[in-house]
Design a protein around this motif. Structure first.
Motif, PDB file in Angstrom:
ATOM      1  N   ILE A  72       0.848  -1.194   0.000  1.00  0.00           N
ATOM      2  CA  ILE A  72       0.000   0.000   0.000  1.00  0.00           C
ATOM      3  C   ILE A  72       0.884   1.245   0.000  1.00  0.00           C
ATOM      4  CG2 ILE A  72      -1.769   1.262   1.281  1.00  0.00           C
ATOM      5  CD1 ILE A  72      -2.688  -1.393   2.416  1.00  0.00           C
ATOM      6  N   HIS A  73       0.592   2.151  -0.903  1.00  0.00           N
ATOM      7  CA  HIS A  73       1.426   3.348  -1.053  1.00  0.00           C
ATOM      8  C   HIS A  73       0.679   4.636  -0.739  1.00  0.00           C
ATOM      9  CE1 HIS A  73       4.901   1.377  -3.166  1.00  0.00           C
ATOM     10  NE2 HIS A  73       3.966   0.467  -3.340  1.00  0.00           N
ATOM     11  N   ASN A  74      -0.629   4.584  -0.552  1.00  0.00           N
ATOM     12  CA  ASN A  74      -1.398   5.801  -0.315  1.00  0.00           C
ATOM     13  C   ASN A  74      -2.366   5.612   0.855  1.00  0.00           C
ATOM     14  OD1 ASN A  74      -0.680   7.729  -2.636  1.00  0.00           O
ATOM     15  ND2 ASN A  74      -1.112   5.818  -3.708  1.00  0.00           N
ATOM     16  N   GLU A  75      -2.796   6.725   1.432  1.00  0.00           N
ATOM     17  CA  GLU A  75      -3.509   6.699   2.705  1.00  0.00           C
ATOM     18  C   GLU A  75      -4.866   6.030   2.643  1.00  0.00           C
ATOM     19  OE1 GLU A  75      -4.501   9.844   6.291  1.00  0.00           O
ATOM     20  OE2 GLU A  75      -3.151  10.361   4.656  1.00  0.00           O
ATOM     21  N   GLU A  76      -5.575   6.206   1.539  1.00  0.00           N
ATOM     22  CA  GLU A  76      -6.939   5.684   1.486  1.00  0.00           C
ATOM     23  C   GLU A  76      -7.007   4.188   1.213  1.00  0.00           C
ATOM     24  OE1 GLU A  76      -5.925   6.810  -2.789  1.00  0.00           O
ATOM     25  OE2 GLU A  76      -5.519   7.557  -0.762  1.00  0.00           O
ATOM     26  N   GLU A  77      -5.877   3.574   0.918  1.00  0.00           N
ATOM     27  CA  GLU A  77      -5.923   2.208   0.391  1.00  0.00           C
ATOM     28  C   GLU A  77      -6.140   1.132   1.447  1.00  0.00           C
ATOM     29  OE1 GLU A  77      -2.214   2.179  -1.559  1.00  0.00           O
ATOM     30  OE2 GLU A  77      -2.836   3.585  -3.094  1.00  0.00           O
ATOM     31  N   LEU A  78      -5.850   1.425   2.716  1.00  0.00           N
ATOM     32  CA  LEU A  78      -6.071   0.418   3.742  1.00  0.00           C
ATOM     33  C   LEU A  78      -7.549   0.060   3.836  1.00  0.00           C
ATOM     34  CD1 LEU A  78      -4.615  -1.293   5.835  1.00  0.00           C
ATOM     35  CD2 LEU A  78      -5.005   0.511   7.506  1.00  0.00           C
ATOM     36  N   VAL A  79      -8.418   1.053   3.600  1.00  0.00           N
ATOM     37  CA  VAL A  79      -9.864   0.806   3.623  1.00  0.00           C
ATOM     38  C   VAL A  79     -10.247  -0.163   2.520  1.00  0.00           C
ATOM     39  CG1 VAL A  79     -12.141   1.897   3.459  1.00  0.00           C
ATOM     40  CG2 VAL A  79     -10.258   3.088   4.593  1.00  0.00           C
ATOM     41  N   TRP A  80      -9.564  -0.076   1.378  1.00  0.00           N
ATOM     42  CA  TRP A  80      -9.897  -0.950   0.242  1.00  0.00           C
ATOM     43  C   TRP A  80      -9.584  -2.415   0.548  1.00  0.00           C
ATOM     44  CZ3 TRP A  80      -7.222   2.380  -4.111  1.00  0.00           C
ATOM     45  CH2 TRP A  80      -7.907   3.600  -4.209  1.00  0.00           C
ATOM     46  N   CYS A  81      -8.722  -2.646   1.541  1.00  0.00           N
ATOM     47  CA  CYS A  81      -8.347  -4.024   1.887  1.00  0.00           C
ATOM     48  C   CYS A  81      -9.397  -4.708   2.756  1.00  0.00           C
ATOM     49  CB  CYS A  81      -7.016  -4.033   2.623  1.00  0.00           C
ATOM     50  SG  CYS A  81      -5.653  -3.382   1.655  1.00  0.00           S
ATOM     51  N   ARG A  82     -10.438  -3.987   3.118  1.00  0.00           N
ATOM     52  CA  ARG A  82     -11.448  -4.549   4.007  1.00  0.00           C
ATOM     53  C   ARG A  82     -11.990  -5.864   3.447  1.00  0.00           C
ATOM     54  NH1 ARG A  82     -15.720  -0.314   4.765  1.00  0.00           N
ATOM     55  NH2 ARG A  82     -14.035   0.711   5.908  1.00  0.00           N
ATOM     56  N   ASN A  83     -12.051  -6.855   4.317  1.00  0.00           N
ATOM     57  CA  ASN A  83     -12.579  -8.186   3.975  1.00  0.00           C
ATOM     58  C   ASN A  83     -11.728  -8.932   2.941  1.00  0.00           C
ATOM     59  OD1 ASN A  83     -14.805  -7.851   5.715  1.00  0.00           O
ATOM     60  ND2 ASN A  83     -15.873  -6.672   4.133  1.00  0.00           N
ATOM     61  N   SER A  84     -10.508  -8.495   2.735  1.00  0.00           N
ATOM     62  CA  SER A  84      -9.643  -9.224   1.805  1.00  0.00           C
ATOM     63  C   SER A  84      -9.097 -10.478   2.493  1.00  0.00           C
ATOM     64  CB  SER A  84      -8.486  -8.348   1.345  1.00  0.00           C
ATOM     65  OG  SER A  84      -7.466  -8.319   2.323  1.00  0.00           O
ATOM     66  N   GLU A  85      -8.570 -11.384   1.683  1.00  0.00           N
ATOM     67  CA  GLU A  85      -7.926 -12.584   2.204  1.00  0.00           C
ATOM     68  C   GLU A  85      -6.413 -12.476   2.062  1.00  0.00           C
ATOM     69  OE1 GLU A  85      -9.596 -15.957   0.263  1.00  0.00           O
ATOM     70  OE2 GLU A  85     -11.604 -15.636   1.072  1.00  0.00           O
ATOM     71  N   ALA A  86      -5.925 -11.270   2.136  1.00  0.00           N
ATOM     72  CA  ALA A  86      -4.503 -11.028   1.895  1.00  0.00           C
ATOM     73  C   ALA A  86      -3.631 -11.800   2.880  1.00  0.00           C
ATOM     74  CB  ALA A  86      -4.199  -9.541   2.001  1.00  0.00           C
ATOM     75  N   HIS A  87      -2.522 -12.313   2.355  1.00  0.00           N
ATOM     76  CA  HIS A  87      -1.516 -12.999   3.178  1.00  0.00           C
ATOM     77  C   HIS A  87      -0.719 -11.985   3.986  1.00  0.00           C
ATOM     78  CE1 HIS A  87       2.245 -15.038   4.123  1.00  0.00           C
ATOM     79  NE2 HIS A  87       1.683 -16.194   3.828  1.00  0.00           N
ATOM     80  N   SER A  88      -0.367 -10.860   3.351  1.00  0.00           N
ATOM     81  CA  SER A  88       0.439  -9.826   3.992  1.00  0.00           C
ATOM     82  C   SER A  88      -0.077  -8.460   3.574  1.00  0.00           C
ATOM     83  CB  SER A  88       1.918  -9.940   3.595  1.00  0.00           C
ATOM     84  OG  SER A  88       2.412 -11.234   3.822  1.00  0.00           O
ATOM     85  N   ILE A  89      -0.056  -7.510   4.488  1.00  0.00           N
ATOM     86  CA  ILE A  89      -0.404  -6.122   4.191  1.00  0.00           C
ATOM     87  C   ILE A  89       0.723  -5.262   4.732  1.00  0.00           C
ATOM     88  CG2 ILE A  89      -2.006  -4.233   4.622  1.00  0.00           C
ATOM     89  CD1 ILE A  89      -4.242  -6.275   4.759  1.00  0.00           C
ATOM     90  N   ILE A  90       1.390  -4.569   3.824  1.00  0.00           N
ATOM     91  CA  ILE A  90       2.563  -3.776   4.194  1.00  0.00           C
ATOM     92  C   ILE A  90       2.352  -2.349   3.702  1.00  0.00           C
ATOM     93  CG2 ILE A  90       5.044  -3.488   3.861  1.00  0.00           C
ATOM     94  CD1 ILE A  90       5.231  -6.522   3.610  1.00  0.00           C
ATOM     95  N   ARG A  91       2.393  -1.417   4.617  1.00  0.00           N
ATOM     96  CA  ARG A  91       2.162  -0.018   4.282  1.00  0.00           C
ATOM     97  C   ARG A  91       3.501   0.703   4.253  1.00  0.00           C
ATOM     98  NH1 ARG A  91      -3.022   2.943   6.967  1.00  0.00           N
ATOM     99  NH2 ARG A  91      -3.280   4.594   5.417  1.00  0.00           N
ATOM    100  N   LEU A  92       3.794   1.340   3.140  1.00  0.00           N
ATOM    101  CA  LEU A  92       5.136   1.849   2.914  1.00  0.00           C
ATOM    102  C   LEU A  92       5.309   3.326   3.221  1.00  0.00           C
ATOM    103  CD1 LEU A  92       6.078   0.013  -0.372  1.00  0.00           C
ATOM    104  CD2 LEU A  92       6.878  -0.469   1.920  1.00  0.00           C
ATOM    105  N   CYS A  93       4.227   4.086   3.273  1.00  0.00           N
ATOM    106  CA  CYS A  93       4.354   5.527   3.427  1.00  0.00           C
ATOM    107  C   CYS A  93       3.857   5.964   4.807  1.00  0.00           C
ATOM    108  CB  CYS A  93       3.572   6.255   2.337  1.00  0.00           C
ATOM    109  SG  CYS A  93       4.172   5.883   0.688  1.00  0.00           S
ATOM    110  N   ARG A  94       4.373   7.065   5.283  1.00  0.00           N
ATOM    111  CA  ARG A  94       3.998   7.597   6.591  1.00  0.00           C
ATOM    112  C   ARG A  94       2.680   8.349   6.462  1.00  0.00           C
ATOM    113  NH1 ARG A  94       7.037   7.790  10.875  1.00  0.00           N
ATOM    114  NH2 ARG A  94       8.921   7.426   9.657  1.00  0.00           N
ATOM    115  N   PHE A  95       1.667   7.886   7.196  1.00  0.00           N
ATOM    116  CA  PHE A  95       0.342   8.490   7.115  1.00  0.00           C
ATOM    117  C   PHE A  95      -0.057   9.092   8.457  1.00  0.00           C
ATOM    118  CE2 PHE A  95      -0.321   4.750   4.099  1.00  0.00           C
ATOM    119  CZ  PHE A  95       0.205   5.461   3.041  1.00  0.00           C
ATOM    120  N   LYS A  96      -1.167   9.801   8.437  1.00  0.00           N
ATOM    121  CA  LYS A  96      -1.687  10.429   9.643  1.00  0.00           C
ATOM    122  C   LYS A  96      -2.246   9.377  10.596  1.00  0.00           C
ATOM    123  CE  LYS A  96      -3.081  14.422   6.867  1.00  0.00           C
ATOM    124  NZ  LYS A  96      -4.231  15.199   6.365  1.00  0.00           N
TER     125      LYS A  96
END
Length: 867
Positions: free
Chosen positions: A504-528
């Motif tokens: 994930i490279h942008n702030e709004e994208e964590l919401v898009w992962c809701r209910n995903s079956e992702a193996h890993s979620i890695i956020r690369l940028c510093r957010f609020k």
């Protein structure tokens, strides 16, 4: 990625055995045998739809089984009675029996499919069909490489009379073949050697074709007769043989006996992407590593290919051309591909500007792009265990400096690394990084103080290949936000239906992962600061270290039962608060008791702002997490740290970071018999001079120990324990902060029998004079002094007999380095920054003395010195 998925399932079975005590070894061994079959079959190249479908089936079964085994293993671990435990154990056996039957059946189909392809040549594919030597590489690609050419020419022409084998090493497209061809055709070389021959080995080679190429003929003779003919052809003559594009040590073994040593100055020159191959074949001289072009060389090459060839252009076109040359990252083949494109498009500023803005995609997204086809050979030639390691780099941002420690930390929990007997998983990961470097797929960015690799990077064009392959294999999907909606939609459609890794490279994208079956979620940028809705229940790696959470621990984390890796950062907004032992705050940053229910967690990292005045309050239950290998915290206190009946001895714990000095007692350290790295951290008030503190003698495996304090207040006086209270296997020791140690106290440290690294920084030691006494530091190899008030340093070479690297930072009062250091025969590097000019002068004098007295050389680096 069937191989990686089966490997991950094997790791999960191993973890289940450790957690539950169930004997699952037969399942583990069966998977191991199936993985061997997959490894052999994975070397078939080309787009084979049948194998792809079977691979997807294996991956889905493996990942689904992992999730079910996790759930039932957890039930065994938390069972309240024997009946619950037995039921859960039976479920584990049932799930694995079903899965193994399905995977075994699919692998048999895989074998049948791959066997039918053995006699077929690889299908035409944009990824694998074009070897590097077949790509147009015009003569002027050597622009700016004149020095490299002269050096290699001298190496071929000079030297002894024995047969010598030299190598040119570098990534695909960097110009190895072109340099070798220019050397081969040089008039001086042609006149010096009686006979010249060259052949291309390539990735998929046969000995026969190489022999025929060297003999420049076609023949029906058997291979052994061809080899004999070649040897007789070369015998007695001074020859130059160029072996282009060799990939394996086995390929060299197959042909090396054909080259007789006639003691007449004959030479063999290899080109390869693999350092291991170059060093294996070498006759002693180190391989020549081709470097990327600098900006001037890149621009000169593009200028020759476009501006000189096509005629005059306006200054505006030249300015855009310079932008394009810069963005090609110094890769000659990328410049060549771009030049070919520029020569075909219309000569308008808008068209050229569009190319400048999209250089990476222009070079690499077209399936027929020569540059991508060349680089893809390196990926497809990787052994199965390295492919997921390469694809994992898709997680990181373009041009990002990737820290090796972080990369190793993530790989260790991802599941795709092979376990090797006698090696830790971190050692396996480090070996894989070195293999990718040797294969020119990633490059070294920086070295550490100790000379090890600190950070690495990936060329932009190679990264585009990595991104595309990672997406095609559904291994990593990068969500790029509103700026790339189409790519984002495709990524989400793929990622959220299966166990992919999401970057994930942008702030709004964590919401898009809701209910995903992702193996890993890695956020690369510093957010609020955000409130987390953690609805991705199957996630195993959750890295939100750059996302500041509110002060309340996110309760949703506790439902993520599959977690292996958790990294969180908190942003408390309380007033400055000084804690005392008598009155611990009840809820500063409170970590819940139920954190121990995350029984698979291996790495747990908690971050605070750099100068936080708010500690973590950790439950003692955090020390009952059986699989925990790495625990990193900010300033912290435990609710209770006295041994209790349910307290486990954490045999898995390897790294404990930011432990409060209150707990540095022998009874506490008995809980961590295999601890290798420990950092002791607290505010000054936490460092109490009590007799029972700082007793490390039970940490028999400890190799690295750090002490650090900051946040102001009254500086503590740290009393060092006697030598026998230190761990006797300690190799690295650091003091950082106002500890008010005296220089004479360091004689205790010098007695440690295996100490190799000593770092003293930020006024850890006080006093103007350091007179090293007694035996000094008989095993020390690396010494780092940073921001200490030393003015006079009295020492001899006998005090540091094995010192290799000396770093001095901001030692503004120091007058010089001891002159006697010129007699330390192991000394290889002195690095000085923000010190007096006299310190730099003394280093230069030591360098000169070593050269005069011993005929050897050391490196001396000086920066930002002042009078």
């Amino acid at each position: 990625m069937a191989y990686a998925a089966v490997t991950s399932l094997m790791r999960t079975i191993h973890q289940s055995m450790e957690l539950t005590g169930c004997d699952l070894q037969p399942f583990y061994e069966k998977l191991k045998s199936l993985r061997v079959i997959l490894e052999k079959s994975c070397n078939i190249m080309g787009d084979h739809e049948g194998l792809t479908i079977l691979e997807v089936e294996i991956v889905e079964v493996a990942y689904t089984t992992e999730d079910m085994v996790d759930s039932e293993s957890r039930n065994v671990f938390l069972a309240q009675n024997l009946e619950e435990r037995s039921r859960a154990m039976w479920e584990i056996f049932f799930v694995l029996e079903q899965a193994l039957e399905c995977i075994d059946s699919t692998v048999k189909q895989w074998m049948a499919t791959s066997d039918s392809m053995k006699d077929l040549k690889p299908q035409t594919s944009s990824l694998v069909s074009l070897p590097e030597h077949a790509v147009e590489q015009p003569e002027n690609i050597m622009v700016g490489r004149e020095n490299e050419f002269e050096m290699m020419l001298d190496q071929l022409a000079r030297g002894g009379r024995e047969l010598e084998v030299g190598s040119i090493v570098g990534m695909g497209g960097i110009g190895k073949t072109t340099l070798a061809a220019k050397l081969y055709s040089d008039p001086y070389i042609m006149s010096r050697f009686d006979i010249r021959a060259k052949a291309t080995v390539s990735q998929e080679y046969c000995v026969r074709n190489v022999l025929l190429g060297l003999l420049s003929l076609t023949s029906d003779e058997p291979d052994d007769q061809l080899a004999d003919r070649l040897q007789k052809h070369l015998k007695g003559r001074r020859y130059l043989v160029v072996i282009d594009d060799i990939w394996t040590t086995e390929a060299w073994d197959d042909i090396k006996l054909c080259f007789p040593d006639c003691i007449n100055g004959s030479r063999i020159l290899l080109t390869t992407r693999n350092v291991e191959v170059a060093e294996y074949a070498s006759s002693g001289k180190p391989p020549h590593h081709m470097r990327l072009m600098n900006f001037d060389e890149s621009w000169n090459l593009l200028h020759k290919k476009i501006f000189e060839k096509e005629g005059s252009y306006s200054p505006e076109f030249e300015n855009i051309g310079k932008q394009i040359a810069l963005k090609c990252g110094g890769l000659p083949l990328a410049i060549t591909v771009i030049a070919g494109l520029l020569s075909k498009i219309s000569k308008t500023l808008d068209e050229w500007q569009n190319v400048a803005e999209n250089v990476s995609s222009v070079v690499s997204t077209d399936l027929e792009a020569k540059c991508m086809r060349v680089l893809a050979l390196s990926y497809h030639h990787l052994p199965s265990h390295l492919k997921p390691c390469f694809l994992y780099f898709a997680i990181f941002a373009e041009d990002e400096e990737i820290y090796v420690n972080k990369l190793v930390e993530l790989w260790a929990v991802e599941g795709f690394l092979n376990e090797e007997e006698g090696k830790s998983i971190e050692e396996v990961a480090t070996t894989c990084i070195n293999e990718l470097i040797d294969r020119s797929l990633i490059f070294i960015h920086n070295f550490s103080f100790r000379g090890t690799i600190e950070s690495c990077g990936m060329h932009d064009v190679t990264r585009e290949l990595c991104l595309r392959e990672a997406r095609n294999m559904n291994f990593v999907n990068v969500i790029r936000g509103k700026s790339d909606q189409n790519s984002c939609a495709q990524s989400m459609q793929c990622s959220f239906k299966s166990r992919s890794r999401i970057s994930i490279h942008n702030e709004e994208e964590l919401v898009w992962c809701r209910n995903s079956e992702a193996h890993s979620i890695i956020r690369l940028c510093r957010f609020k600061c955000v409130t987390l809705e953690l609805s991705f229940k199957l996630v195993r790696v959750l890295d939100l270290a750059l996302t500041r959470c509110p002060i309340v621990f996110p309760s949703g984390v506790l439902s993520l039962i599959h977690l292996r890796y958790l990294s969180l950062c908190f942003n408390p907004c309380l007033q400055m608060y000084r804690v005392s032992k008598e009155a611990l705050p009840s809820s500063i940053i409170d970590i819940p008791l139920s954190i121990s229910s995350l029984c698979f967690l291996q790495t747990f990292k908690l971050y605070l702002p750099f100068k936080s005045f708010h500690p973590f309050i950790l439950p003692s239950e955090i020390l009952t997490m059986p699989q925990l290998r790495k625990l990193c915290m900010g300033w912290n206190y435990l609710r209770s740290h006295e041994p209790t009946e349910n307290r486990l001895v954490l045999k898995s714990l390897q790294c404990l970071h930011q432990l409060n000095p209150w707990y540095c007692t022998g009874s506490f350290f008995r809980l961590f018999p295999n601890l290798k790295k420990l950092k002791v951290f607290g505010v000054p008030q936490d460092f109490r001079n009590r007799k029972d503190l700082y007793d490390f003698r039970y940490l028999y495996q400890l190799e690295k120990l750090e002490f650090e304090t900051h946040l102001g207040g009254t500086a503590p006086t740290l009393l060092l324990p006697p030598p026998d209270a230190f761990p006797q296997n300690l190799k690295s020791l650091t003091f950082r902060g106002d500890f008010l140690l005296a220089w004479k106290d360091l004689s205790i440290v010098g007695k440690l029998p295996k100490l190799e690294v000593l770092k003293l920084s930020h006024n850890a030691v006080i006093g103007e004079e350091w007179e090293v006494v007694e035996e000094g530091f008989p095993h020390l190899k690396f010494l780092f002094l940073d921001t200490v008030g030393i003015r006079y340093w009295r020492a001899s070479s006998d005090h540091f007999p094995y010192l290799e690297r000396l770093f001095l930072r901001e030692c503004e009062y120091l007058d010089s380095i001891p002159r006697d250091f010129a007699d330390i025969t192991t000394l290889a590097l002195i690095d000085i920054q923000y010190c007096q000019q006299s310190v730099g002068n003394s280093a230069k004098q030591i360098q000169q003395d070593i050269q005069d007295n011993y005929g050897s050389s050391i490196e001396v680096h000086t920066r930002d010195l002042y009078e």
